[in-house]
Scaffold this motif. Structure first.
Motif, PDB file in Angstrom:
ATOM      1  N   ALA A   1       0.815  -1.216   0.000  1.00  0.00           N
ATOM      2  CA  ALA A   1       0.000   0.000   0.000  1.00  0.00           C
ATOM      3  C   ALA A   1       0.848   1.266   0.000  1.00  0.00           C
ATOM      4  O   ALA A   1       0.312   2.369  -0.155  1.00  0.00           O
ATOM      5  CB  ALA A   1      -0.935   0.000   1.206  1.00  0.00           C
ATOM      6  N   ASP A   2       2.149   1.125   0.178  1.00  0.00           N
ATOM      7  CA  ASP A   2       3.048   2.282   0.190  1.00  0.00           C
ATOM      8  C   ASP A   2       3.558   2.512  -1.226  1.00  0.00           C
ATOM      9  O   ASP A   2       4.618   2.037  -1.612  1.00  0.00           O
ATOM     10  CB  ASP A   2       4.203   2.041   1.163  1.00  0.00           C
ATOM     11  CG  ASP A   2       5.056   3.288   1.370  1.00  0.00           C
ATOM     12  OD1 ASP A   2       4.800   4.311   0.705  1.00  0.00           O
ATOM     13  OD2 ASP A   2       5.983   3.238   2.203  1.00  0.00           O
ATOM     14  N   GLN A   3       2.767   3.253  -2.007  1.00  0.00           N
ATOM     15  CA  GLN A   3       3.089   3.554  -3.390  1.00  0.00           C
ATOM     16  C   GLN A   3       3.315   5.056  -3.559  1.00  0.00           C
ATOM     17  O   GLN A   3       2.687   5.858  -2.857  1.00  0.00           O
ATOM     18  CB  GLN A   3       1.948   3.095  -4.316  1.00  0.00           C
ATOM     19  CG  GLN A   3       1.673   1.606  -4.270  1.00  0.00           C
ATOM     20  CD  GLN A   3       2.818   0.786  -4.838  1.00  0.00           C
ATOM     21  OE1 GLN A   3       3.523   1.227  -5.755  1.00  0.00           O
ATOM     22  NE2 GLN A   3       3.010  -0.410  -4.287  1.00  0.00           N
ATOM     23  N   PRO A   4       4.208   5.476  -4.455  1.00  0.00           N
ATOM     24  CA  PRO A   4       4.511   6.912  -4.593  1.00  0.00           C
ATOM     25  C   PRO A   4       3.286   7.776  -4.829  1.00  0.00           C
ATOM     26  O   PRO A   4       3.149   8.844  -4.229  1.00  0.00           O
ATOM     27  CB  PRO A   4       5.464   6.947  -5.801  1.00  0.00           C
ATOM     28  CG  PRO A   4       6.069   5.590  -5.852  1.00  0.00           C
ATOM     29  CD  PRO A   4       5.023   4.644  -5.371  1.00  0.00           C
TER      30      PRO A   4
ATOM     31  N   GLY B   1      -3.474   2.364 -15.018  1.00  0.00           N
ATOM     32  CA  GLY B   1      -2.483   3.356 -15.400  1.00  0.00           C
ATOM     33  C   GLY B   1      -2.216   4.420 -14.365  1.00  0.00           C
ATOM     34  O   GLY B   1      -1.283   5.216 -14.529  1.00  0.00           O
ATOM     35  N   ASP B   2      -3.006   4.455 -13.291  1.00  0.00           N
ATOM     36  CA  ASP B   2      -2.803   5.484 -12.267  1.00  0.00           C
ATOM     37  C   ASP B   2      -1.592   5.205 -11.385  1.00  0.00           C
ATOM     38  O   ASP B   2      -1.020   6.133 -10.811  1.00  0.00           O
ATOM     39  CB  ASP B   2      -4.048   5.594 -11.371  1.00  0.00           C
ATOM     40  CG  ASP B   2      -5.218   6.278 -12.062  1.00  0.00           C
ATOM     41  OD1 ASP B   2      -5.005   6.888 -13.125  1.00  0.00           O
ATOM     42  OD2 ASP B   2      -6.350   6.194 -11.529  1.00  0.00           O
ATOM     43  N   LEU B   3      -1.230   3.931 -11.232  1.00  0.00           N
ATOM     44  CA  LEU B   3      -0.140   3.547 -10.330  1.00  0.00           C
ATOM     45  C   LEU B   3       1.004   2.958 -11.151  1.00  0.00           C
ATOM     46  O   LEU B   3       0.817   1.974 -11.868  1.00  0.00           O
ATOM     47  CB  LEU B   3      -0.632   2.528  -9.297  1.00  0.00           C
ATOM     48  CG  LEU B   3      -1.785   2.999  -8.397  1.00  0.00           C
ATOM     49  CD1 LEU B   3      -2.306   1.845  -7.556  1.00  0.00           C
ATOM     50  CD2 LEU B   3      -1.331   4.150  -7.507  1.00  0.00           C
ATOM     51  N   ALA B   4       2.172   3.545 -11.038  1.00  0.00           N
ATOM     52  CA  ALA B   4       3.306   3.122 -11.864  1.00  0.00           C
ATOM     53  C   ALA B   4       3.782   1.718 -11.513  1.00  0.00           C
ATOM     54  O   ALA B   4       4.212   0.965 -12.393  1.00  0.00           O
ATOM     55  CB  ALA B   4       4.459   4.119 -11.725  1.00  0.00           C
TER      56      ALA B   4
END
Length: 558
Positions: A354-357, A378-381
């Motif tokens: 859950a720790d995403q930029p 596409g929202d999360l790299a």
């Protein structure tokens, strides 16, 4: 050779303010106002803001700042603007190109509401609308401490709440980075040996440009630079002496030359301020398959601290007062001693999925209990999936039922085999040092994600994971018995024993290269329902698989 287990700091939120703010009293006056927006508030106080209002008007951003939104504006007062005009050789705002002023306004503006309690000794959690990060800290003058931005602008009036955001008044104009990392180093004569080495290896050119990987994504770089005094303390009085010590081929331009590798080891991929360096235990460098290790010791960031064969190596401190220097293509740090390539042993990676930029930037949501955010394809790299959405959840803990690490977890759209549904989800890991690792998946059981195959870099792991499964009678058997059956307790609460939270091993992966890797879940059953993924542990096969355990407040229990 035995190596000490490094604490997995990248699964912890490091409170950087502890060491620098705790002993200083900061005078803060929070102001309330009936003004509807940022511009409206400043217009009521022309004696303070008239010059900055001219900048806003000439830049064409006045209507933008009048609009509804949630912004943070660092507004320089009139004296600050006049000082800035003198600095650039102008007598009035009207002499400055409007496009230049528009960039200046964007550098003072953030698209989020950031109050001073969120300031840390380092970068703010979100970038400016110019695309760069601001650095905050504390300045003590005559016994009075105030927040300071970019080491120059004192916050005179903080935390003014208006209809569309927060305003902080400063005594200096904030100036965006004007130089590349290469130019910052070249113009500072205390880095002359390091700069010569950059030029001799070809890395100076690399650090003198901003490369775009595509139309919108820049290739940022981070440099750990050594001053001449650091080299001299290591017995290296000149570039020629450095070359004599490290260049095994006699041609530093060659990628396999030891000096080329040495210099590349000082350059990290990505934009990494101190706050980013402490968020992960290892960081890739431009020396192939080589990483630097980082750890926070009190309020000191330390590079490559470890124990090898029973011998403790303190590592190298990052000089915080001369680091976090923004450049047009990255960030520059200063180190207190020589940093050189070392042979690395595998170290545990406790991956909080859950720790995403992109989630971390949502400061009002990230690890704030009572929130959720839904993301589209596409929202999360670093998370990809086949269909539907992925939801970030953060809710108050229930120690007997839902004890997620940091209270948050990821829920993809129902993992199932049916056509048109979400048929897989894939995560990119943090940096993993090459070696053999047991892979554990931590979750809260629910209806979805039936009998998922697990792939590590497209290699199928031997065991399926059923996100609806749990270990009956877990409270009555030992850790060793659990592990023999492919389970372990990872939560520091009773939730595992209550057949709610599970942690299952899916196999052992042979990580052949140091770097970031892919873990993919592919369901083999067609059952709808949630899949709740909390963490993925990658632990060297010869190390303790049971500890630490992870509490819902973010603490670790050894």
């Amino acid at each position: 050779m035995k190596i000490r287990m490094l604490k997995p700091v990248f699964v912890m939120v490091v409170i950087l303010t502890a060491g620098i703010f705790s002993c200083q009293k900061i005078n803060i006056v929070t102001t309330t106002t009936t003004a509807t927006n940022l511009v409206g508030y400043m217009e009521k106080d022309p004696a303070t803001y008239s010059e900055f209002l001219k900048i806003i008007e000439r830049s064409g951003t006045s209507s933008y700042l009048n609009a509804y939104g949630a912004y943070t504006l660092f507004a320089p007062n009139n004296a600050a603007v006049k000082t800035y005009l003198q600095l650039i050789g102008k007598t009035s705002v009207e002499e400055i190109d409007p496009d230049q002023l528009k960039l200046l306004v964007k550098y003072h503006l953030l698209s989020d509401t950031i109050r001073t309690p969120q300031f840390t000794d380092g970068k703010l959690p979100v970038p400016t609308m110019h695309g760069e990060y601001l650095i905050t800290g504390v300045k003590n003058t005559d016994g009075v401490s105030r927040y300071v931005v970019n080491r120059s602008a004192v916050v005179l009036t903080p935390d003014v709440r208006v209809g569309n955001g927060i305003l902080h008044t400063t005594d200096h104009v904030l100036i965006p980075a004007q130089k590349t990392i290469a130019k910052l180093l070249e113009e500072n004569t205390s880095y002359s040996i390091f700069t010569q080495a950059l030029k001799a290896t070809g890395y100076f050119k690399t650090l003198d440009t901003l490369v775009y990987l595509n139309d919108t994504t820049a290739r940022w770089l981070t440099v750990l630079a050594q001053k001449d005094a650091v080299f001299q303390a290591a017995g290296i009085a000149s570039y020629e002496a450095l070359k004599a010590r490290y260049s095994n081929l006699g041609d530093p331009m060659q990628p396999k030359d030891s000096l080329h590798l040495y210099v590349g080891y000082h350059i990290l991929s990505g934009l990494k301020y101190v706050a980013d360096l402490v968020s992960a235990p290892a960081h890739e460098t431009l020396a192939p398959q080589e990483v630097v290790l980082t750890a926070l010791r009190g309020d000191t960031l330390r590079i490559n601290e470890e124990t090898v064969a029973g011998v403790f190596e303190k590592g190298v401190d990052v000089n915080r007062n001369s680091s976090d220097l923004s450049a047009t293509n990255g960030v520059l740090h200063d180190v207190s001693a020589e940093v050189y390539i070392k042979v690395r042993k595998p170290t545990p990676v406790y991956f909080d999925v859950a720790d995403q930029p992109e989630i971390r930037k949502l400061t009002a949501k990230f690890r704030k209990v009572g929130n959720f955010v839904t993301f589209n394809l596409g929202d999360l790299a670093d998370i990809t999936w086949s269909a539907g959405t992925v939801t970030y959840n953060c809710y108050a803990p229930d120690p007997t039922k839902g004890a997620y690490y940091w209270n948050d977890w990821i829920t993809p759209s129902s993992l199932r085999t049916r056509a048109g549904q979400n048929n897989w989800i894939q995560f990119k890991t943090p940096v993993v040092i090459k070696g053999k690792y047991k892979i554990w998946v931590s979750y809260r059981r629910d209806a979805g994600g039936i009998n998922c195959q697990v792939y590590f870099n497209d290699v199928l792991m031997p065991r399926l994971i059923n996100f609806n499964d749990y270990r009956y009678g877990a409270s009555t058997i030992t850790d060793e018995e659990l592990q023999s059956q492919g389970w372990k307790r990872y939560s520091a609460t009773a939730a595992f024993n209550n057949t709610v939270m599970g942690c299952k091993m899916v196999g052992t992966a042979d990580v052949t290269t140091t770097g970031r890797h892919l873990i993919k879940f592919v369901p083999t059953g067609d059952v709808g329902g949630n899949t709740n993924i909390d963490m993925i542990h990658l632990i060297p096969e010869d190390m303790d698989q049971f500890k630490p355990r992870f509490a819902s407040d973010g603490s670790l229990v050894y």
